[in-house]
Design a protein around this motif. Structure first.
Motif, PDB file in Angstrom:
ATOM      1  N   GLY A 161       3.526  42.634 -29.648  1.00 49.08           N
ATOM      2  CA  GLY A 161       3.108  42.888 -31.018  1.00 49.08           C
ATOM      3  C   GLY A 161       2.919  44.340 -31.386  1.00 49.08           C
ATOM      4  O   GLY A 161       2.101  44.657 -32.254  1.00 49.08           O
ATOM      5  N   GLN A 162       3.680  45.246 -30.762  1.00 46.96           N
ATOM      6  CA  GLN A 162       3.549  46.669 -31.072  1.00 46.96           C
ATOM      7  C   GLN A 162       4.458  47.112 -32.209  1.00 46.96           C
ATOM      8  O   GLN A 162       4.393  48.253 -32.653  1.00 46.96           O
ATOM      9  N   LYS A 163       5.318  46.223 -32.692  1.00 42.63           N
ATOM     10  CA  LYS A 163       6.247  46.563 -33.763  1.00 42.63           C
ATOM     11  C   LYS A 163       5.500  46.697 -35.095  1.00 42.63           C
ATOM     12  O   LYS A 163       4.713  45.822 -35.459  1.00 42.63           O
ATOM     13  N   PRO A 164       5.744  47.795 -35.843  1.00 41.67           N
ATOM     14  CA  PRO A 164       5.135  47.905 -37.172  1.00 41.67           C
ATOM     15  C   PRO A 164       5.729  46.883 -38.139  1.00 41.67           C
ATOM     16  O   PRO A 164       6.865  46.438 -37.967  1.00 41.67           O
ATOM     17  N   GLU A 165       4.953  46.512 -39.148  1.00 39.18           N
ATOM     18  CA  GLU A 165       5.387  45.492 -40.100  1.00 39.18           C
ATOM     19  C   GLU A 165       6.587  45.930 -40.921  1.00 39.18           C
ATOM     20  O   GLU A 165       7.287  45.105 -41.502  1.00 39.18           O
ATOM     21  N   THR A 166       6.827  47.229 -40.986  1.00 41.06           N
ATOM     22  CA  THR A 166       7.932  47.740 -41.790  1.00 41.06           C
ATOM     23  C   THR A 166       9.292  47.547 -41.118  1.00 41.06           C
ATOM     24  O   THR A 166      10.326  47.833 -41.725  1.00 41.06           O
ATOM     25  N   LEU A 167       9.306  47.070 -39.890  1.00 41.72           N
ATOM     26  CA  LEU A 167      10.559  46.901 -39.148  1.00 41.72           C
ATOM     27  C   LEU A 167      10.755  45.453 -38.735  1.00 41.72           C
ATOM     28  O   LEU A 167       9.793  44.736 -38.451  1.00 41.72           O
TER      29      LEU A 167
END
Length: 219
Positions: A161-167
Motif C-alpha cells: 500500500g505504498q502507492k499514492p492515490e494519484t497513480l
C-alpha cells in the motif's frame, strides 16, 4: 486485499536494519584506505541524486538510489548506514530543516534498504550457483541483480500500500520497471569500470575469485 503497515513500521524496520548491521562491524571497510575516498564521494554526490525525486509529478518518489552499487562497493552493513546521511542530506537540500522521521525512514527503507538487501541476497545466489567469472560478476551482480532487486522492491511496495492515490498500479510498476533498468545500467557500467581500473573500490570483488589464474586480493 493489500496489507497496510501499521504506523511507525518503516521507522522500526530502519532501526532494526541499522542495529543488525552493527553486528557485522560496518566501520571495518573504512579502515581499508582505498575505500575511504570513494565512500566520501558517494556521501557527497548521492544526496543530489536522491533529491531528484522532487522533480517528478504525481507524488511518485522515484530516483536512482545507488543502494545496490553501495552494497557492491562497501558491503551490506556499511551500505545500510551510508543511506542514512545520504537521505538526511537530500532532505536538507530540499528544505533547510530537520526532516520528518516517518517520511525519512520510509524513503530510506523503500528506496534504499530494501533494494540494497534484495541485491545482496540475489548476489549471494549468483555467487553460490553460477561460475566465478568476471562477466558473471559484472552482468549478474552489477546489472541483472540490480534490475530485479529494484523491480521486486516496487512490487512489494505496491502490495503493502505504498502507492499514492494519484497513480494506478500499472503506472507504479512501469515506473519501477524503468527505474530498475536505469539503476541497473548505471550500476553495471560503474561496476565494469571499477573492475577494470579500480578493483580496490569493490569490497565484493577479487581477482582471485573472478579471474582464473590471477592472484587473489583476499576477498
Amino acid at each position: 486485499m493489500n496489507w497496510v503497515p501499521p504506523a511507525g513500521f518503516e521507522t522500526a524496520v530502519m532501526l532494526g536494519v541499522l542495529a543488525l548491521s552493527l553486528l557485522f562491524k560496518p566501520w571495518l571497510p573504512l579502515t581499508h584506505r582505498p575505500l575511504q575516498s570513494p565512500w566520501l564521494g558517494c556521501v557527497a554526490l548521492l544526496p543530489f541524486v536522491w533529491w531528484t525525486e522532487n522533480l517528478l509529478p504525481n507524488g511518485m518518489a522515484l530516483h536512482v538510489s545507488g543502494a545496490c552499487l553501495l552494497v557492491l562497493m562497501f558491503g551490506w552493513p556499511l551500505a545500510m548506514w551510508t543511506l542514512l546521511p545520504i537521505a538526511l542530506a537530500a532532505s536538507y537540500i530540499e528544505q533547510s530543516a530537520w526532516p520528518d522521521l516517518t517520511h525519512l525512514s520510509a524513503h530510506i527503507v523503500w528506496m534504499g534498504m530494501l533494494p540494497g538487501t534484495l541485491s545482496l541476497l540475489l548476489g549471494l545466489l549468483i555467487r553460490r550457483f553460477l561460475p566465478h567469472h568476471l562477466f558473471v560478476y559484472i552482468l549478474g551482480r552489477g546489472f541483472f541483480a540490480t534490475a530485479l532487486a529494484v523491480t521486486l522492491s516496487g512490487a512489494l511496495a505496491l502490495f503493502l500500500g505504498q502507492k499514492p492515490e494519484t497513480l494506478r498500479g500499472d503506472e507504479w510498476m512501469l515506473g519501477y520497471w524503468l527505474l530498475g533498468w536505469g539503476e541497473a545500467v548505471s550500476t553495471g557500467m560503474l561496476t565494469s569500470i571499477f573492475v577494470a581500473f579500480l578493483p580496490d573500490w569493490l569490497l565484493t570483488y577479487s581477482d582471485g575469485r573472478y579471474l582464473p589464474g590471477a592472484s587473489g586480493r583476499g576477498k
